[in-house]
Every structure is written in C-alpha cells, then in structure tokens.
Design a protein around this motif. Structure first.
Motif, mmCIF file in Angstrom:
data_model
loop_
_atom_site.group_PDB
_atom_site.id
_atom_site.type_symbol
_atom_site.label_atom_id
_atom_site.label_comp_id
_atom_site.label_asym_id
_atom_site.label_seq_id
_atom_site.Cartn_x
_atom_site.Cartn_y
_atom_site.Cartn_z
ATOM 1 N N ALA A 32 0.804 -1.221 0.000
ATOM 2 C CA ALA A 32 0.000 0.000 0.000
ATOM 3 C C ALA A 32 0.842 1.279 0.000
ATOM 4 O O ALA A 32 0.548 2.202 -0.770
ATOM 5 C CB ALA A 32 -0.968 0.003 1.177
ATOM 6 N N PRO A 33 1.884 1.400 0.837
ATOM 7 C CA PRO A 33 2.666 2.638 0.794
ATOM 8 C C PRO A 33 3.312 2.891 -0.567
ATOM 9 O O PRO A 33 3.365 4.034 -1.032
ATOM 10 C CB PRO A 33 3.732 2.415 1.889
ATOM 11 N N VAL A 34 3.804 1.847 -1.211
ATOM 12 C CA VAL A 34 4.461 2.018 -2.508
ATOM 13 C C VAL A 34 3.445 2.442 -3.568
ATOM 14 O O VAL A 34 3.696 3.360 -4.360
ATOM 15 C CB VAL A 34 5.169 0.717 -2.933
ATOM 16 N N ILE A 35 2.289 1.782 -3.602
ATOM 17 C CA ILE A 35 1.267 2.149 -4.586
ATOM 18 C C ILE A 35 0.749 3.559 -4.311
ATOM 19 O O ILE A 35 0.469 4.323 -5.247
ATOM 20 C CB ILE A 35 0.107 1.124 -4.558
ATOM 21 N N ALA A 36 0.637 3.933 -3.043
ATOM 22 C CA ALA A 36 0.167 5.274 -2.705
ATOM 23 C C ALA A 36 1.133 6.346 -3.197
ATOM 24 O O ALA A 36 0.716 7.451 -3.556
ATOM 25 C CB ALA A 36 -0.028 5.402 -1.195
ATOM 26 N N ILE A 37 2.424 6.037 -3.224
ATOM 27 C CA ILE A 37 3.405 6.985 -3.751
ATOM 28 C C ILE A 37 3.194 7.198 -5.243
ATOM 29 O O ILE A 37 3.252 8.323 -5.757
ATOM 30 C CB ILE A 37 4.836 6.482 -3.477
ATOM 31 N N GLY A 136 -9.033 -2.145 6.686
ATOM 32 C CA GLY A 136 -8.878 -2.861 5.434
ATOM 33 C C GLY A 136 -9.686 -2.261 4.303
ATOM 34 O O GLY A 136 -9.227 -2.195 3.158
ATOM 35 N N THR A 137 -10.903 -1.805 4.609
ATOM 36 C CA THR A 137 -11.752 -1.217 3.574
ATOM 37 C C THR A 137 -11.265 0.174 3.188
ATOM 38 O O THR A 137 -11.294 0.550 2.013
ATOM 39 C CB THR A 137 -13.208 -1.140 4.058
ATOM 40 N N ALA A 138 -10.815 0.951 4.157
ATOM 41 C CA ALA A 138 -10.397 2.329 3.880
ATOM 42 C C ALA A 138 -8.999 2.422 3.283
ATOM 43 O O ALA A 138 -8.722 3.330 2.492
ATOM 44 C CB ALA A 138 -10.461 3.155 5.166
ATOM 45 N N THR A 139 -8.116 1.489 3.652
ATOM 46 C CA THR A 139 -6.718 1.640 3.245
ATOM 47 C C THR A 139 -6.118 0.402 2.609
ATOM 48 O O THR A 139 -4.962 0.454 2.160
ATOM 49 C CB THR A 139 -5.844 1.998 4.473
ATOM 50 N N SER A 140 -6.834 -0.729 2.601
ATOM 51 C CA SER A 140 -6.354 -2.046 2.141
ATOM 52 C C SER A 140 -5.361 -2.659 3.115
ATOM 53 O O SER A 140 -4.718 -3.654 2.800
ATOM 54 C CB SER A 140 -5.732 -1.974 0.730
ATOM 55 N N ILE A 141 -5.210 -2.089 4.316
ATOM 56 C CA ILE A 141 -4.302 -2.623 5.334
ATOM 57 C C ILE A 141 -5.129 -3.063 6.531
ATOM 58 O O ILE A 141 -5.368 -2.298 7.469
ATOM 59 C CB ILE A 141 -3.251 -1.579 5.760
ATOM 60 N N GLY A 142 -5.599 -4.290 6.512
ATOM 61 C CA GLY A 142 -6.406 -4.791 7.617
ATOM 62 C C GLY A 142 -5.714 -5.841 8.450
ATOM 63 O O GLY A 142 -6.312 -6.413 9.361
#
Length: 240
Positions: A32-37, A136-142
């Motif tokens: 998630a952090p990499v894709i968010a960048i 998980g729903t808001a950030t894909s990190i659940g």
C-alpha cells in the motif's frame, strides 16, 4: 502510469503476495505505501482485489488447519467495520487516505514491536475484526489487528485462519466499496494486470517457507512497511 511504474508495482505485489501467503498477513502493509506513492487513486480497491486472490489460494491449501470458530467471531466485527471504512473512502480525499495509510502502518508496527499480544477471546476477536474492517476497507491494510490477536498461532494454522478471515473480509470490503462508488475501471484494470505477479508470489511462498522462519518473515514485513511509510511521508511532504 509509465512502464517503470507498472514494473515497480508488479515487483512489490510479487513480494507482498509471497509475504501474505507465507505469514498470513502483510500484503497491504508492504504494497500500500508504494502504490500510494505512485498513485493514491488506485487504493484501496486494487490491493483488496489482489489480496482476495491470495487468500483464496492459501485458504484452499491450508483448509485442514483453520480456526473456524475464531474466524466466525472476527467476521462478526468485520462487517460493520467495513461499512464505516467504505464511508471513509467516499468522504476522504486521496491525500487524506494516503496519510491514513501511513498512520495505520506505523500504529501496527509500534504495537507489534512492543510485543502487545491480546488473548483471542470472543470480545477481542470481534473488536479486532471491526478494526480490521475499517482499516482494510479504507486503506487495504487490515492485517495488524488480526495479526496481534492470532500471533500465538503458528505455521499452517496461522496462515489458514488469517487467510480465511481475509478472504471473506476482502469480499465484504469490495462489496461495500462498490456500493459506495469507490471502485473505478483503472483499479480493476490494474488488478487484472497484476494477477500474474500475485500467482508468482504465491508459488514462491511455497519455497520461501522452507528457508525463512515466521520471525524472519515478520521482521521483513515490518522493515519493508516502515521503509514504505517513510517514503510516503517524504512524498506527501514534498508534494505539499
């Protein structure tokens, strides 16, 4: 996106899928952090779809080791949590969600490093499931809430139980996001392009499991997540 950006995402999705299939969690924390960048607009639906694919494969493989009772109580909390998470996606800006990704990852890292290990009782499982649904729903990190509760499980039982929970939970989250209008054609297209990377990561995990202990896998997840969060913070600060 450019060709190099697709390549970077494919590489991190491969590693994240391998990590998820080996330890039962970590795909969102790593990817998630990499894709968010690269493009925050691709979160969270893209990663949730890919995580759904990984968890289906692992659940089938480890189906004999599932903790079905614990999974059921955790899912009881995941459903209302997913509703709230979908609302956050619909109400928040892309930059706001990117900051949420950073906060979620760092909170999970701090709790894990400090060794907090709540007992997997009924109330704890429901609460952790709800937190996982929101995150998980808001950030894909659940993963962090469930990893804390189920960290006493080892090997196939940990992978199978976590995967069964995230398989159903990811399906619920995708339904909520779809109803909230937060799933775009670009997200679906990228998820489709990343399927080979996910399958390759799953296949690689079957070999990685022979050489890496669970402790080393968790260390890899936490280290990669911390680095990704730092890079994302720098990107947000510079772009602001």
């Amino acid at each position: 996106m450019t060709g190099p950006e697709y390549a970077v995402i494919a590489g991190v999705v491969f590693l994240a899928a391998c990590l998820q299939a080996s330890s039962g969690f970590g795909m969102g924390m790593l990817a998630a952090p990499v894709i968010a960048i690269i493009d925050p607009a691709l979160l969270p639906a893209t990663l949730i779809l890919l995580a759904l694919l990984v968890t289906v494969m692992v659940t089938v493989t480890e189906r004999q080791s599932l903790d079905l009772r614990g999974t059921g109580w955790a899912l009881a909390g995941r459903i209302p949590g997913s509703f709230l998470g979908a609302w956050l996606v619909a109400a928040s800006s892309r930059e706001g969600l990117a900051w949420v990704v950073v906060i979620v990852v760092l909170m999970g890292l701090v709790l894990a490093v400090r060794g907090w290990a709540p007992r997997p009782r009924r109330r704890t499982l429901v609460a952790a499931g709800a937190a996982s649904g929101i995150m998980g729903t808001a950030t894909s990190i659940g993963g962090p809430p469930m990893a804390l509760v189920w960290q006493g499980h080892e090997g196939p039982r940990l992978r199978g139980t976590m995967s069964a929970f995230f398989m159903v939970g990811s399906a619920i989250s995708m339904t909520m996001l779809w109803l909230a209008g937060a799933v775009t054609p670009d997200m679906l297209a990228l998820a489709l392009w990343m399927v080979p990377a996910v399958v390759a990561g799953y296949v690689a995990s079957r070999y990685v499991n022979r050489f890496l202990t669970p402790g080393r896998l968790k260390g890899l997840a936490f280290g990669a997540s911390a680095l990704g969060s730092v890079l994302l913070v720098l990107q947000l600060v510079l772009s602001g």
